[in-house]
Design an enzyme around this catalytic site. Structure first.
Site, short mmCIF file in Angstrom:
data_model
loop_
_atom_site.label_atom_id
_atom_site.label_comp_id
_atom_site.label_asym_id
_atom_site.label_seq_id
_atom_site.Cartn_x
_atom_site.Cartn_y
_atom_site.Cartn_z
N ILE A 174 0.83 -1.19 0.00
CA ILE A 174 0.00 0.00 0.00
C ILE A 174 0.87 1.25 0.00
CG2 ILE A 174 -0.15 0.11 2.52
CD1 ILE A 174 -3.07 0.99 2.17
N GLY A 175 0.41 2.32 -0.62
CA GLY A 175 1.15 3.57 -0.60
C GLY A 175 1.35 4.15 -1.98
N MET A 177 4.14 4.94 -3.65
CA MET A 177 5.16 4.37 -4.54
C MET A 177 4.68 3.11 -5.24
SD MET A 177 8.77 5.14 -2.65
CE MET A 177 9.33 6.84 -2.46
N GLU A 229 -0.80 -9.92 -1.10
CA GLU A 229 -1.57 -9.87 0.14
C GLU A 229 -2.77 -8.96 -0.02
OE1 GLU A 229 0.46 -9.03 4.00
OE2 GLU A 229 -0.79 -7.24 4.02
N VAL A 267 9.46 3.05 6.10
CA VAL A 267 9.51 4.35 6.78
C VAL A 267 10.94 4.87 6.75
CG1 VAL A 267 9.14 5.58 8.95
CG2 VAL A 267 7.57 3.75 8.25
#
Length: 407
Positions: free
Chosen positions: A220-221, A223, A244, A319
């Site tokens: 997720i995100g 990028m 997933e 992160v």
């Protein structure tokens, strides 16, 4: 007895159904778009009658009504298997906790270790002619939840997409104790992030490593979203999906003709995932699509399953990372952001796959709330940071300035 007659006998109101919940009980709310709505509101309305009700769930897409009651910590505690923004706020208010566990182990954890699950309540698609309620985009660990729970209550939502599977993607009416029919809300939307210039640069560096016929997993995100968008516009062909989480980018890739699954070692021609969250277009695409396969997480995220697929490409966010190569994808120092999820499983599985690659992507810097520029590449991880991927497991790391292979 016919399924229709059994359905009528088990049909109750939400208010009647939640009467089975007692003080000090353990209750499971399911997962993402399966989180109950009408049942949640009915349970919240009973708050003054209840104390110390412990609720499990994860990746909330709507704020539950139980979060809004007065003195919530006296009545309800939220125990999250994987956190989002709503759950981070709940932690800061003192009535929520993260349960650290590798996501792929969750079904086994329920079956072998959870001794107290009084009630499971969650959304399902309407019953089919064979008496089955589909879990929708939430195969995940739901069958294990149902097997362990003393009482199973399903909240029927005709707008929940039916996701075809292979196993453990639906529950039969004979295993259900009560049925309620809610207001049929549309599935909760998870807005797609807008990739930045940095995100697009990182995506370019990853996409140039891909080849026809590879199998893609996206986290997720912004990028991973950028990667999916570039793939959709690329000349790549005959790609596969085993992930997933199913995200909007996969729909973009599939509609652009990039996904066929023709060269996939297992579940050929099918896009495999364990849960999905995204926009309206994605939910419509998933609904009764025979190309889709929703399966339990202990299969989808199993390193043995992943590594058996040739040319597997794992793409995940971080992160920050330190000069030892340790990757933190879960916290800002000791402050929770998400959870372990399945990142390590896919990092390991991607590396073990014949021709496979695992990418950890991140921007080189970020700005604090007061405008200070900080590096995401640190000498050592900040005190309290979680090591999601150990230094011995990291393969490729990519920032906007380039990519490096650790081994």
């Amino acid at each position: 007895m016919s399924f229709i007659k059994e359905y009528a006998q088990k049909l109750v109101t939400a208010e009647e159904a939640v009467k089975v919940v007692k003080s000090h009980d353990w209750v499971d709310y399911g997962w993402t778009t399966g989180t109950p709505v009408a049942l949640d509101a009915a349970l919240a309305a009973r708050a003054d009658e209840l104390e110390d009700v412990k609720i499990r769930g994860g990746i909330l897409l709507r704020e539950p009504e139980i979060f809004k009651v007065n003195n919530v910590a006296d009545h309800f505690t939220w125990n999250s298997w994987h956190m989002g923004g709503l759950e981070r706020k709940a932690i800061s208010k003192g009535f929520a906790y993260y349960s650290p566990l590798k996501y792929s182990e969750l079904p086994r954890y329920y079956r072998e270790n959870i001794k107290h699950l009084n009630v499971a309540m969650f959304q399902v698609a309407p019953m089919d002619k064979h008496g089955f309620f589909n879990f929708g985009p939430n195969a995940s660990h739901m069958m294990a939840v149902c097997e362990v729970a003393k009482k199973v209550i399903v909240e029927v939502n005709k707008n929940l997409p039916v996701c075809q599977g292979g196993f453990e993607h639906a529950i039969h009416i004979s295993k259900v104790d009560m049925i309620i029919e809610g207001d049929n809300p549309m599935p909760a939307i998870l807005p797609a992030p807008t990739p930045s210039e940095v995100d697009m640069k990182v995506a370019e560096l990853i996409v140039e490593e891909l080849k026809d016929g590879c199998c893609i997993q996206l986290g997720i995100g912004a990028m991973p979203t950028a990667v999916g968008s570039l793939i959709a516009k690329s000349n790549l062909k005959d790609l596969s999906v085993h992930s997933e989480m199913y995200v909007d980018s996969f729909v973009e890739m599939a509609k652009a003709g990039k996904v066929t699954g023709a060269h996939k070692n297992s579940n050929r021609f099918r896009q495999v995932f364990t849960f999905a969250a995204g926009g309206k277009e994605m939910y419509e695409y998933l609904n009764n699509n025979p190309e889709i396969m929703a399966a339990p997480v202990d299969y989808v995220n199993d390193i043995r399953t992943i590594s058996s697929i040739d040319n597997f490409i794992s793409i995940n966010n971080a992160v920050d990372i330190d000069l030892f190569g340790q990757v933190n994808a879960e916290s800002a120092g000791p402050k929770h952001i998400s959870g372990a999820g399945g990142q390590l499983d896919f990092v390991l599985g991607g590396y073990l796959s014949k021709g496979g690659k695992s990418f950890i992507c991140l921007s080189s810097t970020f700005k604090t709330k007061d405008g200070q520029l900080k590096s995401r590449i640190r000498p050592t991880l900040q005190e309290g940071s979680i090591v999601t991927d150990t230094r011995a497991n990291v393969q490729y790391v990519v920032t906007e300035y380039g990519k490096v292979m650790f081994f």
